[in-house]
Design a protein around this motif. Sequence first.
Motif, short mmCIF file in Angstrom:
data_model
loop_
_atom_site.label_atom_id
_atom_site.label_comp_id
_atom_site.label_asym_id
_atom_site.label_seq_id
_atom_site.Cartn_x
_atom_site.Cartn_y
_atom_site.Cartn_z
N GLY A 303 5.44 12.69 14.29
CA GLY A 303 5.91 14.07 14.51
C GLY A 303 7.09 14.11 15.47
O GLY A 303 8.06 14.85 15.26
N LEU A 304 7.02 13.28 16.51
CA LEU A 304 8.14 13.18 17.46
C LEU A 304 9.39 12.68 16.75
O LEU A 304 10.49 13.22 16.93
CB LEU A 304 7.76 12.24 18.61
N LEU A 305 9.24 11.65 15.93
CA LEU A 305 10.40 11.11 15.21
C LEU A 305 11.06 12.18 14.35
O LEU A 305 12.28 12.36 14.40
CB LEU A 305 10.00 9.91 14.35
N LEU A 306 10.26 12.90 13.58
CA LEU A 306 10.83 13.90 12.68
C LEU A 306 11.54 15.01 13.45
O LEU A 306 12.59 15.50 13.03
CB LEU A 306 9.74 14.49 11.78
N GLU A 307 11.00 15.39 14.61
CA GLU A 307 11.59 16.44 15.42
C GLU A 307 12.92 15.98 16.02
O GLU A 307 13.92 16.70 15.98
CB GLU A 307 10.62 16.83 16.54
N VAL A 308 12.94 14.77 16.58
CA VAL A 308 14.18 14.24 17.18
C VAL A 308 15.21 13.98 16.08
O VAL A 308 16.39 14.26 16.24
CB VAL A 308 13.88 12.94 17.98
N GLN A 309 14.74 13.47 14.94
CA GLN A 309 15.66 13.18 13.84
C GLN A 309 16.36 14.46 13.37
O GLN A 309 17.56 14.44 13.06
CB GLN A 309 14.89 12.54 12.69
N ASP A 310 15.63 15.56 13.31
CA ASP A 310 16.23 16.85 12.94
C ASP A 310 17.39 17.19 13.87
O ASP A 310 18.45 17.66 13.44
CB ASP A 310 15.18 17.98 13.00
N LYS A 311 17.18 16.98 15.18
CA LYS A 311 18.23 17.30 16.16
C LYS A 311 19.42 16.36 16.01
O LYS A 311 20.57 16.78 16.14
CB LYS A 311 17.65 17.21 17.58
N VAL A 312 19.14 15.08 15.73
CA VAL A 312 20.22 14.11 15.49
C VAL A 312 21.05 14.54 14.29
O VAL A 312 22.29 14.54 14.32
CB VAL A 312 19.64 12.69 15.28
N PHE A 313 20.36 14.92 13.20
CA PHE A 313 21.07 15.34 11.98
C PHE A 313 21.92 16.59 12.23
O PHE A 313 23.05 16.69 11.75
CB PHE A 313 20.05 15.61 10.85
N GLN A 314 21.38 17.55 13.00
CA GLN A 314 22.15 18.77 13.33
C GLN A 314 23.42 18.40 14.09
O GLN A 314 24.50 18.91 13.80
CB GLN A 314 21.31 19.70 14.21
N ASN A 421 4.57 -4.20 23.24
CA ASN A 421 4.59 -3.60 21.91
C ASN A 421 3.51 -4.19 21.03
O ASN A 421 3.52 -5.39 20.74
CB ASN A 421 5.97 -3.87 21.27
N PRO A 422 2.54 -3.38 20.59
CA PRO A 422 1.47 -3.90 19.73
C PRO A 422 1.80 -3.80 18.23
O PRO A 422 0.90 -3.77 17.41
CB PRO A 422 0.31 -2.97 20.08
N VAL A 423 3.09 -3.75 17.88
CA VAL A 423 3.54 -3.53 16.50
C VAL A 423 2.95 -2.23 15.97
O VAL A 423 2.09 -2.20 15.10
CB VAL A 423 3.22 -4.71 15.57
N ASP A 424 3.41 -1.15 16.57
CA ASP A 424 2.95 0.20 16.25
C ASP A 424 4.23 1.03 16.12
O ASP A 424 4.71 1.58 17.10
CB ASP A 424 2.06 0.69 17.41
N LEU A 425 4.81 1.03 14.91
CA LEU A 425 6.12 1.65 14.74
C LEU A 425 6.11 2.69 13.64
O LEU A 425 5.37 2.57 12.67
CB LEU A 425 7.18 0.60 14.35
N VAL A 426 6.99 3.69 13.81
CA VAL A 426 7.29 4.59 12.71
C VAL A 426 8.81 4.68 12.64
O VAL A 426 9.48 4.72 13.67
CB VAL A 426 6.61 5.96 12.88
N CYS A 427 9.35 4.62 11.42
CA CYS A 427 10.79 4.46 11.23
C CYS A 427 11.37 5.54 10.33
O CYS A 427 10.76 5.92 9.34
CB CYS A 427 11.08 3.10 10.58
N GLY A 428 12.58 5.96 10.67
CA GLY A 428 13.37 6.84 9.82
C GLY A 428 14.59 6.07 9.37
O GLY A 428 15.44 5.71 10.20
N THR A 429 14.69 5.75 8.09
CA THR A 429 15.73 4.83 7.62
C THR A 429 16.76 5.53 6.70
O THR A 429 17.50 4.86 5.99
CB THR A 429 15.10 3.65 6.86
N LYS A 430 16.79 6.87 6.76
CA LYS A 430 17.82 7.61 5.99
C LYS A 430 18.77 8.32 6.94
O LYS A 430 18.39 8.70 8.05
CB LYS A 430 17.15 8.63 5.05
N ASP A 431 20.01 8.51 6.50
CA ASP A 431 21.00 9.17 7.35
C ASP A 431 20.96 10.69 7.16
O ASP A 431 20.13 11.21 6.40
CB ASP A 431 22.40 8.60 7.11
N TYR A 432 21.86 11.40 7.83
CA TYR A 432 21.84 12.87 7.81
C TYR A 432 22.25 13.45 6.46
O TYR A 432 22.09 14.64 6.21
CB TYR A 432 22.73 13.43 8.94
#
Length: 503
Positions: A303-314, A421-432
């Motif tokens: 949820g944090l990633l998607l929220e920050v990613q939205d701001k990056v895209f804007q 890091n316990p290998v606990d990642l979530v990734c956003g791999t598409k651009d704006y």
Amino acid sequence: MDASLKQRIIAQGMNPETVAQQIENFKNGFPFLKITAPATPGDGIKVLSESELAHFTQTYPQKAAQIDVVKFVPASGAASRMFKDLFSFLDGDGDISKSSFVQKFISNLEKFAFYEDLNAALKAQGSSIQACLDAKDYKKIVAALLLDEGLGYGNLPKGLLRFHKYASENRTPANEHLVEGVQYALGKGNTVKIHFTVSPEHEEKFKAEIGKVLPGLKASSGVQFDVTYSQQKKSTDTIAVTMDNDPFIEDDGSLLFRPAGHGALLDNLNDIKADLIFIKNIDNVVPDRLKETTKVYKMAIAGLLLEVQDKVFQALKGLESGVSDSYVGLAERVFTGDLGGKLPSDFNSKSLAEKAAFLKAKLNRPIRVCGMVRNTGEPGGGPFWIQESDGSQSLQILETAQIDLNDPNSKAHFQGSTHFNPVDLVCGTKDYQGKSFDLMKFRDMQTGFITEKSKSGRELKALELPGLWNGAMAGWNTLFVEVPLITFNPVKTVNDLLRDEHQ
């Protein structure tokens, strides 16, 4: 590189230029990274409040239902290291008093989820666990577990071993990842997409195991599953060299190429076209009674990633529409505030156009949020601030081998590290613009590893590519979030399955 060596490399299906660079890496080694500080709570590691957890667990499922979500599980490793002590016992004289590890294993047999399977394997050989215990024939029990004439656990991957006991079934990690997927990886089309990277010899066994459990899971959860597989690509193997950095020649005259560690899986990750990708190791699973915390924090970091990613895209769309004080100011706030980036000291002396170009290059990258647990002495990469060549600082996950412990400053930063890091990642791999990034462009090839091995009694040097969550993601935008230790439960030895978290 002489012509005959080049021809041999081509004949084995490898790229001569790539191999030449690998040999140079052996000769020159890899530089240490310049640490400016450990990432700690409040300075690089975000600690989520109860209200933030509640917010993300509410907003994330709604957003996930509109996008493609994939759970990426590296699962190709063999489980042989889990049984190192048992193999030693099998090769020895069978005296159980010499090994406290084997004593613990034998005296707790009934607690393992594979107990019934093991007993059945022994019965097929005309014996049973109880008969072996009565006769003190402990080697027979261990042989039935590890060798192919029994359960063959010594040659299977971890994902296919029985880890957890339930009233009506005994689950493998592969099965547990499917169950977990329903809890936080449910995306568009009411579908859980899971991708396993497997070794070629085990793919059919994975398909058989998952084929057995999927119908019941679909029925009980009411969701669809899309399970896919890939194998570590042969083209990512690296050349092995002698201790003098000459190509290692096998007895049959061929060159020795070796799998290049988990960094080779960047190729597999690059092939996955999704809006959100979770990465989690195959052996880090818990029984259902402990899954709730994992679910909450997985939703939170996604949820944090998607929220920050939205701001990056804007911010990126703003910069694309024109270079102005307001758009540059927005991009700067997103970079320093939402992403927590640290600007170079000369940033304010740049022109508006230079600032815009700098920020666009910084923001238009893949993004990842990594869970970090308190360091309790487990091996694993640590979170650090690194000095970049452009004067900025970035967050990176470093292995100990990448840190110059002879340098007093680096050593002090290393000792001041509080998390790993316990290998606990979530990734956003598409651009704006919705296009997938080419992930190969964001790795730092100067962050590989050289290890010493042996083959046929001869010493050699092996090369690992930049680690998947280390140098392979060095050019990504990174956020670190503290997650509870209970979300990290790896199984390194078979006796780890006796810990309360796996019972």
